[in-house]
Design a protein around this motif. Structure first.
Motif, PDB file in Angstrom:
ATOM      1  N   THR A  56       0.831  -1.203   0.000  1.00  0.00           N
ATOM      2  CA  THR A  56       0.000   0.000   0.000  1.00  0.00           C
ATOM      3  C   THR A  56       0.867   1.255   0.000  1.00  0.00           C
ATOM      4  O   THR A  56       0.599   2.216  -0.729  1.00  0.00           O
ATOM      5  CB  THR A  56      -0.927   0.013   1.230  1.00  0.00           C
ATOM      6  N   LYS A  60       1.173   4.247  -2.829  1.00  0.00           N
ATOM      7  CA  LYS A  60       1.014   5.667  -2.501  1.00  0.00           C
ATOM      8  C   LYS A  60       2.267   6.460  -2.860  1.00  0.00           C
ATOM      9  O   LYS A  60       2.189   7.630  -3.237  1.00  0.00           O
ATOM     10  CB  LYS A  60       0.698   5.822  -1.008  1.00  0.00           C
ATOM     11  N   TRP A  61       3.414   5.794  -2.730  1.00  0.00           N
ATOM     12  CA  TRP A  61       4.692   6.439  -3.016  1.00  0.00           C
ATOM     13  C   TRP A  61       4.972   6.461  -4.520  1.00  0.00           C
ATOM     14  O   TRP A  61       5.909   7.080  -4.976  1.00  0.00           O
ATOM     15  CB  TRP A  61       5.820   5.688  -2.306  1.00  0.00           C
ATOM     16  N   ILE A 218       3.261  11.664   0.780  1.00  0.00           N
ATOM     17  CA  ILE A 218       2.269  10.651   0.416  1.00  0.00           C
ATOM     18  C   ILE A 218       0.918  11.303   0.143  1.00  0.00           C
ATOM     19  O   ILE A 218       0.214  10.950  -0.812  1.00  0.00           O
ATOM     20  CB  ILE A 218       2.150   9.591   1.530  1.00  0.00           C
ATOM     21  N   GLU A 219       0.563  12.283   0.962  1.00  0.00           N
ATOM     22  CA  GLU A 219      -0.719  12.974   0.783  1.00  0.00           C
ATOM     23  C   GLU A 219      -0.750  13.722  -0.547  1.00  0.00           C
ATOM     24  O   GLU A 219      -1.754  13.699  -1.269  1.00  0.00           O
ATOM     25  CB  GLU A 219      -0.949  13.953   1.935  1.00  0.00           C
ATOM     26  N   ASN A 221       0.965  12.987  -3.256  1.00  0.00           N
ATOM     27  CA  ASN A 221       0.882  11.996  -4.331  1.00  0.00           C
ATOM     28  C   ASN A 221      -0.537  11.480  -4.511  1.00  0.00           C
ATOM     29  O   ASN A 221      -0.996  11.244  -5.627  1.00  0.00           O
ATOM     30  CB  ASN A 221       1.817  10.821  -4.034  1.00  0.00           C
ATOM     31  N   ASN A 222      -1.237  11.290  -3.405  1.00  0.00           N
ATOM     32  CA  ASN A 222      -2.600  10.761  -3.485  1.00  0.00           C
ATOM     33  C   ASN A 222      -3.567  11.762  -4.098  1.00  0.00           C
ATOM     34  O   ASN A 222      -4.629  11.385  -4.594  1.00  0.00           O
ATOM     35  CB  ASN A 222      -3.092  10.379  -2.081  1.00  0.00           C
TER      36      ASN A 222
END
Length: 224
Positions: A56, A60-61, A218-219, A221-222
């Motif tokens: 996961t 995300k990365w 990560i945020e 990228n999402n």
């Protein structure tokens, strides 16, 4: 004048010797197992993520073989290298991790390590990267905890390779790492007694996962 130069050179030599001695003491005291603790090949070391959570995190990365650029400059000699797919991981290092490790947990560990190692490179370029004694101790402890974690894991999995020399894969990068560690010890100064290492070295990866810079990345990228 000659006497002054010789005195300066002797002083510089003592500083370098002191740095080497302190690093040797820290590494020996922290990384080496005591004789009363025999190697246990059946010992299990808990990681802060399992296979599912690691996969996961990789998603995300945006780290996978399909996300890598078609051409990767493997002989890039610049300090920070290239990051064509813009996921904050040097392309040749990212490819090496994906090729070297079948377990996604190990890939994530290698990626999280870059957060610490890149700060060492940045410190070598800009001494203001680390401004306080507390920051210097934290970075030094994190760096050595990563090394110790891999050492312990290698006692369980003899085929496991530490990615340290994959990341610092040129003389320029190795020298930068050494210079940065020297700078950290200079910042810490006479506060070395405040250096405390975690009893579970691999917990450093749990701390890195929840660190603000990685969570922000990560945020972002999402949301792309």
């Amino acid at each position: 004048m000659c006497g002054i130069v010789m005195l300066s050179l002797k002083g510089l030599y003592r500083v370098k010797q002191g740095y080497r001695s302190l690093m040797l003491i820290l590494l020996t005291a922290y990384a080496a197992p005591s004789q009363s603790e025999p190697r246990d090949v059946n010992h299990h070391i808990d990681l802060p993520f399992n296979q599912y959570s690691a996969l996961t995190l990789l998603a995300k990365w945006q780290v996978s073989s399909t996300e890598l650029p078609a051409f990767i400059e493997m002989s890039n000699d610049s300090l920070f290298g290239t990051d064509e797919n813009e996921n904050s991981v040097r392309d040749d290092y990212e490819k090496a991790l994906l090729n070297a490790y079948q377990k996604p947990e190990y890939v994530v560990m290698g990626l999280l390590s870059t957060h610490v190692w890149q700060r060492l490179l940045q410190l070598n370029v800009d001494v203001n990267t680390i401004k306080t004694n507390k920051e210097a101790i934290s970075l030094l402890v994190n760096s050595m905890s990563i090394n110790h974690c891999y050492y312990l894991l290698q006692q369980v999995d003899q085929n496991l390779m530490s990615p340290l020399l994959v990341y610092f894969n040129t003389q320029q990068r190795l020298d930068a790492k050494k210079n940065a560690e020297h700078q950290l010890l200079t910042i810490i100064g006479n506060q070395q007694h405040k250096i405390e290492f975690p009893t579970e070295p691999c917990s450093v990866f749990a701390n890195l996962i929840h660190s603000e810079p990685i969570q922000q990345y990560i945020e972002i990228n999402n949301n792309i």
